[in-house]
Design a protein around this motif. Sequence first.
Motif, short mmCIF file in Angstrom:
data_model
loop_
_atom_site.label_atom_id
_atom_site.label_comp_id
_atom_site.label_asym_id
_atom_site.label_seq_id
_atom_site.Cartn_x
_atom_site.Cartn_y
_atom_site.Cartn_z
N ALA A 50 0.84 -1.20 0.00
CA ALA A 50 0.00 0.00 0.00
C ALA A 50 0.88 1.26 0.00
O ALA A 50 1.97 1.27 0.58
N GLU A 51 0.38 2.30 -0.62
CA GLU A 51 1.11 3.57 -0.72
C GLU A 51 1.32 4.22 0.65
O GLU A 51 2.23 5.02 0.81
N LYS A 52 0.49 3.89 1.64
CA LYS A 52 0.62 4.51 2.96
C LYS A 52 1.61 3.81 3.89
O LYS A 52 1.82 4.25 5.00
N LYS A 53 2.27 2.73 3.41
CA LYS A 53 3.27 2.03 4.23
C LYS A 53 4.43 2.98 4.51
O LYS A 53 4.81 3.79 3.67
N TYR A 54 5.04 2.86 5.70
CA TYR A 54 6.08 3.82 6.08
C TYR A 54 7.40 3.57 5.38
O TYR A 54 8.27 4.45 5.35
N PRO A 57 6.73 1.82 0.03
CA PRO A 57 5.34 1.87 -0.44
C PRO A 57 5.26 1.66 -1.94
O PRO A 57 6.16 2.07 -2.69
N ASP A 130 -5.18 -1.27 3.76
CA ASP A 130 -4.17 -0.52 4.51
C ASP A 130 -2.78 -1.15 4.33
O ASP A 130 -1.77 -0.50 4.60
N GLU A 131 -2.75 -2.39 3.91
CA GLU A 131 -1.50 -3.13 3.75
C GLU A 131 -1.14 -3.41 2.29
O GLU A 131 0.02 -3.33 1.90
N GLU A 133 -2.04 -2.98 -1.88
CA GLU A 133 -2.70 -2.23 -2.95
C GLU A 133 -3.31 -3.16 -3.99
O GLU A 133 -4.42 -2.94 -4.46
#
Length: 169
Positions: A50-54, A57, A130-131, A133
């Motif tokens: 996912a693009e929101k991974k720290y 991404p 959330d994990e 894409e």
Amino acid sequence: MEELVVLVNPEDQVLGLMEKQQAHINGLLHRAFSVFIFNEKGEMLLQKRAEKKYHSPGKWTNAVCSHPRNGETYLEGAERRLNEELGIKAELSEKFYFIYKADVGGGLWEHELDHVFTGIYNSDFNLNVDEVEEIRFISLEDLETEMAKNPEEFTEWFKIILEEYKHNL
């Protein structure tokens, strides 16, 4: 909830616990697992993070990579994350383990004692957005070609783990 990793020495003896991101900043050796899922055609499942991974991404990687919790076996952690990320259950078998260290950018390091599992799965997925894409299956031959042409599209640890997988099986 703060996520902790289990710090270990090269013999897998527990040294303590540390917040996950701090362990990755410090590059400290910790427990991890990696799961390779295949379909009935022998194709490998890839997930796009996912693009929101720290970190890392939007990069392609194997089905699941994560960390067992304190008091959890490597297998229990792998089964938990298959369900949490992909919404599936699969019978897993451990193939090997090894230690690696990889710079994943942004001042972060993966330094892991990594237990590698494989499994077969041929049904539906329920992705945790959330994990993950997206997912796709690919032949190992096509994967090698794609990784050679576009290495920047894949996680650093996946490149290392895939080579170890090929050498150990």
